[in-house]
Motif scaffolding. Structure first.
Motif, mmCIF file in Angstrom:
data_model
loop_
_atom_site.group_PDB
_atom_site.id
_atom_site.type_symbol
_atom_site.label_atom_id
_atom_site.label_comp_id
_atom_site.label_asym_id
_atom_site.label_seq_id
_atom_site.Cartn_x
_atom_site.Cartn_y
_atom_site.Cartn_z
ATOM 1 N N ALA A 25 -4.067 -4.602 82.018
ATOM 2 C CA ALA A 25 -4.050 -5.168 83.374
ATOM 3 C C ALA A 25 -2.870 -6.133 83.530
ATOM 4 O O ALA A 25 -2.210 -6.154 84.577
ATOM 5 C CB ALA A 25 -5.369 -5.881 83.670
ATOM 6 N N THR A 28 0.285 -4.286 84.025
ATOM 7 C CA THR A 28 0.416 -3.840 85.413
ATOM 8 C C THR A 28 0.992 -4.945 86.283
ATOM 9 O O THR A 28 1.846 -4.688 87.139
ATOM 10 C CB THR A 28 -0.953 -3.366 85.949
ATOM 11 O OG1 THR A 28 -1.471 -2.371 85.067
ATOM 12 C CG2 THR A 28 -0.841 -2.795 87.340
ATOM 13 N N MET A 31 4.599 -5.140 85.541
ATOM 14 C CA MET A 31 5.277 -3.998 86.143
ATOM 15 C C MET A 31 5.529 -4.234 87.637
ATOM 16 O O MET A 31 6.622 -3.954 88.143
ATOM 17 C CB MET A 31 4.451 -2.729 85.949
ATOM 18 C CG MET A 31 5.095 -1.479 86.486
ATOM 19 S SD MET A 31 4.123 0.007 86.172
ATOM 20 C CE MET A 31 2.665 -0.304 87.143
ATOM 21 N N HIS A 60 4.570 1.367 83.036
ATOM 22 C CA HIS A 60 3.732 2.355 83.718
ATOM 23 C C HIS A 60 3.095 3.298 82.692
ATOM 24 O O HIS A 60 1.898 3.614 82.778
ATOM 25 C CB HIS A 60 4.562 3.153 84.731
ATOM 26 C CG HIS A 60 3.745 4.096 85.538
ATOM 27 N ND1 HIS A 60 3.637 5.430 85.230
ATOM 28 C CD2 HIS A 60 2.968 3.901 86.628
ATOM 29 C CE1 HIS A 60 2.839 6.011 86.100
ATOM 30 N NE2 HIS A 60 2.418 5.112 86.960
ATOM 31 N N ALA A 63 0.342 1.423 80.896
ATOM 32 C CA ALA A 63 -0.835 1.238 81.757
ATOM 33 C C ALA A 63 -1.622 2.539 81.880
ATOM 34 O O ALA A 63 -2.853 2.543 81.761
ATOM 35 C CB ALA A 63 -0.407 0.737 83.132
#
Length: 174
Positions: A25, A28, A31, A60, A63
């Motif tokens: 998380a 993310t 990102m 990405h 994740a």
């Protein structure tokens, strides 16, 4: 093996998956911030770096590939449940048990076996980006092809055991 011992194994795997899910998380969030920075630098200042753009692809990949086990644990994966939703808890446990045993775990094993040499070769040559200014970590990104089936297979094993506990508990109540 007593059900208590099986339940401890399930709890341990669940704890590991939960930890990795929380870590992912944060990947993310990083990102999203990187993507915002790339857009701001490119369109606001006409600046850009290939390495920064590639890093978004890496995050990405992490994740998506490492988040699969977390998604399975929380039963948020894609499921065509036309019939499943109407099944009793015991029959749902049976579907989950045999689905994990006959589909999920074998696919994870096959993926790991098939990917092994590809990833090993990438590590042997310390593969890096083909782009000028790209990240020299392609071998790390390709390692996700091994980490995905390991983490997903481990959580699949926990789901298999959880289903076994559910089926056994239901039998003991009847």
């Amino acid at each position: 093996m007593p059900l208590i011992g099986i339940d401890k194994i399930v709890q341990g795997i669940d704890k590991f998956t939960e930890y990795t899910g929380k870590l992912i998380a944060w990947f993310t969030v990083i990102m999203v911030l990187l993507t915002f920075t790339i857009v701001l630098l490119r369109y606001g200042f006409s600046l850009g770096w290939i390495a920064m753009q590639e890093s978004v692809l890496y995050f990405h990949g992490f994740a998506f590939m490492l988040g699969a086990a977390y998604t399975l644990k929380h039963d948020k994966h894609v499921r065509v449940d036309i019939f499943y939703q109407k099944f009793s808890k015991r029959n749902q446990a049976r579907v989950n048990f045999f689905g994990s045993l006959l589909l999920l775990i074998p696919v994870c094993i096959a993926t790991a076996v098939i990917s092994w040499q590809y990833v090993a070769t990438s590590w042997q040559i310390m593969e890096k980006s083909g782009e000028a200014g790209g990240l020299p970590l392609v071998f790390v990104s390709k390692s996700l092809l091994i980490l995905l089936p390991i983490t997903l297979g481990l959580q699949g094993f926990a789901e298999l055991l959880r289903s076994y506990i559910q089926m056994t508990a239901d039998q003991e109540q009847n």
